[in-house]
Scaffold this active site. Structure first.
Site, mmCIF file in Angstrom:
data_model
loop_
_atom_site.group_PDB
_atom_site.id
_atom_site.type_symbol
_atom_site.label_atom_id
_atom_site.label_comp_id
_atom_site.label_asym_id
_atom_site.label_seq_id
_atom_site.Cartn_x
_atom_site.Cartn_y
_atom_site.Cartn_z
ATOM 1 N N LYS A 152 0.812 -1.141 -0.064
ATOM 2 C CA LYS A 152 -0.022 -0.138 -0.101
ATOM 3 C C LYS A 152 0.865 1.306 -0.117
ATOM 4 O O LYS A 152 1.409 1.653 1.163
ATOM 5 C CB LYS A 152 -0.841 0.004 1.150
ATOM 6 C CG LYS A 152 -2.145 1.042 1.089
ATOM 7 C CD LYS A 152 -2.545 1.513 2.290
ATOM 8 C CE LYS A 152 -1.848 2.751 2.844
ATOM 9 N NZ LYS A 152 -1.744 3.894 1.995
ATOM 10 N N GLY A 205 6.805 4.997 8.132
ATOM 11 C CA GLY A 205 5.847 5.987 8.514
ATOM 12 C C GLY A 205 6.028 6.696 9.571
ATOM 13 O O GLY A 205 7.173 6.732 10.410
ATOM 14 N N SER A 206 5.121 7.528 10.107
ATOM 15 C CA SER A 206 5.335 8.311 11.337
ATOM 16 C C SER A 206 5.189 7.433 12.514
ATOM 17 O O SER A 206 4.771 6.466 12.489
ATOM 18 C CB SER A 206 4.180 9.207 11.378
ATOM 19 O OG SER A 206 2.844 8.768 11.406
ATOM 20 N N THR A 207 5.624 8.018 13.452
ATOM 21 C CA THR A 207 5.731 7.280 14.819
ATOM 22 C C THR A 207 4.207 7.234 15.215
ATOM 23 O O THR A 207 3.813 6.188 15.939
ATOM 24 C CB THR A 207 6.770 7.834 15.864
ATOM 25 O OG1 THR A 207 7.764 7.749 15.302
ATOM 26 C CG2 THR A 207 6.482 7.185 17.282
ATOM 27 N N GLY A 210 2.680 4.298 13.582
ATOM 28 C CA GLY A 210 3.527 3.100 13.936
ATOM 29 C C GLY A 210 2.732 2.746 15.078
ATOM 30 O O GLY A 210 2.509 1.413 15.179
ATOM 31 N N GLU A 227 9.656 1.505 10.744
ATOM 32 C CA GLU A 227 10.795 2.297 10.339
ATOM 33 C C GLU A 227 9.932 3.672 10.512
ATOM 34 O O GLU A 227 9.271 3.958 9.832
ATOM 35 C CB GLU A 227 11.091 2.208 9.123
ATOM 36 C CG GLU A 227 11.904 0.733 8.784
ATOM 37 C CD GLU A 227 13.209 0.984 9.418
ATOM 38 O OE1 GLU A 227 13.779 1.544 9.824
ATOM 39 O OE2 GLU A 227 13.786 -0.317 9.418
ATOM 40 N N CYS A 261 13.394 10.825 6.839
ATOM 41 C CA CYS A 261 13.402 10.495 8.300
ATOM 42 C C CYS A 261 14.808 10.673 8.974
ATOM 43 O O CYS A 261 14.938 10.778 10.032
ATOM 44 C CB CYS A 261 12.970 9.135 8.412
ATOM 45 S SG CYS A 261 13.925 7.947 7.182
ATOM 46 N N GLU A 351 9.784 16.228 14.845
ATOM 47 C CA GLU A 351 10.044 16.002 13.676
ATOM 48 C C GLU A 351 9.449 17.250 12.579
ATOM 49 O O GLU A 351 8.118 17.029 12.657
ATOM 50 C CB GLU A 351 9.714 14.747 13.021
ATOM 51 C CG GLU A 351 10.371 14.401 11.782
ATOM 52 C CD GLU A 351 9.994 12.786 11.179
ATOM 53 O OE1 GLU A 351 8.783 12.532 11.546
ATOM 54 O OE2 GLU A 351 10.877 12.278 10.847
HETATM 55 P P1 NAD Z 1 2.214 8.405 7.893
HETATM 56 O O1 NAD Z 1 2.361 7.775 9.065
HETATM 57 O O2 NAD Z 1 1.182 9.572 7.893
HETATM 58 O O3 NAD Z 1 2.001 7.262 6.457
HETATM 59 C C1 NAD Z 1 2.704 6.178 6.140
HETATM 60 C C2 NAD Z 1 1.938 5.215 5.631
HETATM 61 O O4 NAD Z 1 0.955 4.649 6.531
HETATM 62 C C3 NAD Z 1 1.043 5.777 4.401
HETATM 63 O O5 NAD Z 1 0.714 4.864 3.170
HETATM 64 C C4 NAD Z 1 -0.547 5.743 5.161
HETATM 65 O O6 NAD Z 1 -1.385 5.715 4.196
HETATM 66 C C5 NAD Z 1 -0.556 4.848 6.015
HETATM 67 N N1 NAD Z 1 -1.302 4.968 7.150
HETATM 68 C C6 NAD Z 1 -1.839 6.240 7.544
HETATM 69 N N2 NAD Z 1 -2.826 5.975 8.647
HETATM 70 C C7 NAD Z 1 -2.937 4.501 8.785
HETATM 71 C C8 NAD Z 1 -3.481 3.775 9.546
HETATM 72 N N3 NAD Z 1 -4.464 4.240 10.566
HETATM 73 N N4 NAD Z 1 -3.485 2.369 9.371
HETATM 74 C C9 NAD Z 1 -2.584 2.173 8.296
HETATM 75 N N5 NAD Z 1 -1.869 2.761 7.602
HETATM 76 C C10 NAD Z 1 -2.012 3.915 7.750
HETATM 77 O O7 NAD Z 1 3.678 8.859 7.428
HETATM 78 P P2 NAD Z 1 3.819 9.882 6.046
HETATM 79 O O8 NAD Z 1 3.463 11.275 6.221
HETATM 80 O O9 NAD Z 1 3.386 9.400 4.775
HETATM 81 O O10 NAD Z 1 5.460 10.158 5.957
HETATM 82 C C11 NAD Z 1 6.223 10.569 6.660
HETATM 83 C C12 NAD Z 1 6.567 9.742 7.857
HETATM 84 O O11 NAD Z 1 7.735 8.479 7.717
HETATM 85 C C13 NAD Z 1 7.655 10.678 8.976
HETATM 86 O O12 NAD Z 1 7.496 10.543 10.177
HETATM 87 C C14 NAD Z 1 9.072 10.024 8.510
HETATM 88 O O13 NAD Z 1 10.035 9.914 9.322
HETATM 89 C C15 NAD Z 1 8.517 8.608 8.249
HETATM 90 N N6 NAD Z 1 9.576 8.030 7.483
HETATM 91 C C16 NAD Z 1 10.265 7.047 8.220
HETATM 92 C C17 NAD Z 1 11.473 6.282 7.555
HETATM 93 C C18 NAD Z 1 12.193 5.158 8.136
HETATM 94 O O14 NAD Z 1 12.891 4.339 7.531
HETATM 95 N N7 NAD Z 1 12.475 5.434 9.438
HETATM 96 C C19 NAD Z 1 11.573 6.511 6.047
HETATM 97 C C20 NAD Z 1 10.944 7.563 5.565
HETATM 98 C C21 NAD Z 1 9.765 8.124 6.243
#
Ligand code: NAD
Length: 449
Positions: A152, A205-207, A210, A227, A261, A351
């Site tokens: 996804k 994605g975001s903490t 997560g 991650e 990130c 962040e």
């Molecule tokens: P996000 O957490 O908003 O979304 C990430 C993914 O999760 C998207 O595909 C989103 O559709 C999905 N998602 C959102 N809500 C969900 C839910 N309730 N259930 C399941 N899936 C859901 O993050 P973002 O805004 O897309 O990306 C930015 C974040 O990602 C930043 O915090 C960044 O630090 C982090 N990031 C981490 C790494 C790493 O490797 N550590 C790499 C890149 C980005």
């Protein structure tokens, strides 16, 4: 329908159907049906398929880079590098397939052996900042271990994942092994997390999200790797090569418009060289070319969306130490910004995920360690010094998964990548990633007659 925008122009570039719960269940069912045959494909044949995929990505580098550049607003030169890495990742895991073996263990009365078994259907949930790259970091080891996947991509950036799925089929990877779903995190993502036939969620994605992944996975004791976010420190000691450190520092925050990130968004500078370093840092930041992502010379593009620009802007109040230029044409532009801060300020704790760097002075080594670790995150960081022993002491003392000395790099195909603390757990890339996509099975064979 869902409209995909070019963040550099705000113009629509695609209209896509959104998947819901029903489509998610269908994709999981396809992946489940494809699993028994895929897991038994001979290692050499699976390697050949992944190599073919890697080659196809190489052959389509320009096309994929243009897709990524238009969808994320990334400068085209950087996007080419990212697609280059996608190909390398598939080559690497093609080569890893027949080197991921078990052990035999001395025991009484027979032989104990371990096997690395695939998990089954794996849900891959990825963010919008490095869409193809991060998808490949999960796809490569997942497929290498014999899993089938439902991927996804983020709502804002689904285009490169859809193209990658087509290339998987063209490479000869059977139907159903790789499934891509365009849809909302709260619907498709949530369903994948709760689905009883999904064995694991690999999430980037975001903490904040997560945390939801961990909670949702509890219902089915699903495996998760996370991650998450970061607030990494770039520590500059007085004995560092200040010119090199300052020339490199802007790219470690402003690359990908700060939407990284691993961004070294807290620049910790020893007080004795603070003024000199700041001068050099501002001079180097002035050199960053911000503008049209399609131009080969551009180094920084816009932010991903209007909403995200508002969030980033909320972190800058008062007059910064430096504010660069940005186009005033349509597009979600935000200039390179440098602010002075203490580690207690919001800018140093949260962040930003935008081109805003916080410069923080420190006294000595102990103070640098204290500040670097005074954060809930632990993803990456850098240490700049000419003292080798200090570099090693710092590298051991900083609580982060990925550090570099006299450099600002975080990611290599063959080295493990991932976080400490609230930056998540599990490791991507390198041979370590295979641990997250397989289970160890221990089998005892009696030799008693
Ligand atoms: P996000 O957490 O908003 O979304 C990430 C993914 O999760 C998207 O595909 C989103 O559709 C999905 N998602 C959102 N809500 C969900 C839910 N309730 N259930 C399941 N899936 C859901 O993050 P973002 O805004 O897309 O990306 C930015 C974040 O990602 C930043 O915090 C960044 O630090 C982090 N990031 C981490 C790494 C790493 O490797 N550590 C790499 C890149 C980005």
């Amino acid at each position: 329908m869902f409209t995909v925008l070019n963040p550099a122009t705000e113009e629509p570039i695609a209209e896509l159907e959104q998947a819901g719960v029903e489509e998610t269940d269908e994709a999981v069912a396809r992946a489940k049906a494809a699993f028994p045959a895929w897991r038994t494909v001979a290692p050499g044949d699976r390697a050949r398929l992944l190599r073919r995929l890697a080659t196809l990505v190489e052959e389509h580098t320009e096309e994929l880079a243009r897709i990524e550049s238009r969808n994320v607003g990334k400068p085209i030169s950087g996007a080419r590098g990212e697609i280059g890495m996608v190909a390398q990742v598939f080559h690497y895991y093609a080569g890893a397939i027949d080197k991921h073996f078990g052990e035999t263990i001395p025991v009484a009365g027979g032989v104990a052996a371990t096997f690395r078994e695939p998990l089954g259907v794996v849900g891959l949930i990825v963010p919008w900042n490095f869409p193809a790259n991060i998808a490949s970091w999960k796809l490569g080891p997942a497929l290498a271990c014999g899993n089938t996947v439902v991927l996804k991509p983020a709502e804002l950036t689904p285009l490169s994942a859809l193209r990658l799925a087509e290339l998987c089929l063209e490479a000869g990877i059977p139907e159903g092994v790789v499934n891509v779903l365009v849809g909302k995190g709260s619907i498709v993502g949530q369903r994948l997390i709760e689905h009883p036939d999904v064995a694991k969620i690999a999430f980037t994605g975001s903490t904040e999200v997560g945390r939801l992944v961990m909670q949702g996975a509890a219902g089915t004791i699903k495996r998760v790797t996370l991650e998450l976010g970061g607030k990494s420190a770039n520590v500059i000691f007085e004995d560092a090569d200040l010119e090199r450190a300052a020339a490199s520092a802007p790219y470690s925050v402003f690359d990908n418009a700060g939407q990284d990130c691993c961004a070294r968004s807290r620049i910790l500078v020893q007080k004795s060289v603070y003024d000199r370093f700041l001068e050099l840092l501002i001079e180097a930041t002035k050199g960053i070319k911000v503008g049209d992502p399609a131009d080969d010379a551009t180094e920084m593009g816009p932010l991903i969306s209007a909403a995200h620009r508002e969030t980033v802007a909320s972190f800058v109040d008062g007059e910064p130490l430096f504010r660069g230029d940005a186009p005033d044409s349509p597009g979600f532009w935000f200039p390179c910004t440098i602010v002075e801060a203490t580690n207690d300020d919001r800018i140093a704790r949260e962040e930003v995920f935008g081109p805003v760097a916080a410069v923080i002075p420190f006294e000595d080594e102990a103070d640098a360690i204290r500040i670097a670790n005074d954060t809930p995150y632990g993803l990456s960081g850098s240490i700049w010094t000419r003292d080798g022993a200090r570099a090693l002491r710092m590298a051991r003392a900083i609580e982060a998964g990925v550090l570099s000395v006299n450099a600002n790099t975080s990611v290599r195909v063959s080295t493990p990548f991932g976080g400490f603390k609230q930056s998540g757990f599990g490791r991507e890339l390198g041979m370590h990633a295979l641990e997250g996509y397989s289970e160890i099975k221990s089998v005892f064979i009696s030799t008693e007659s």
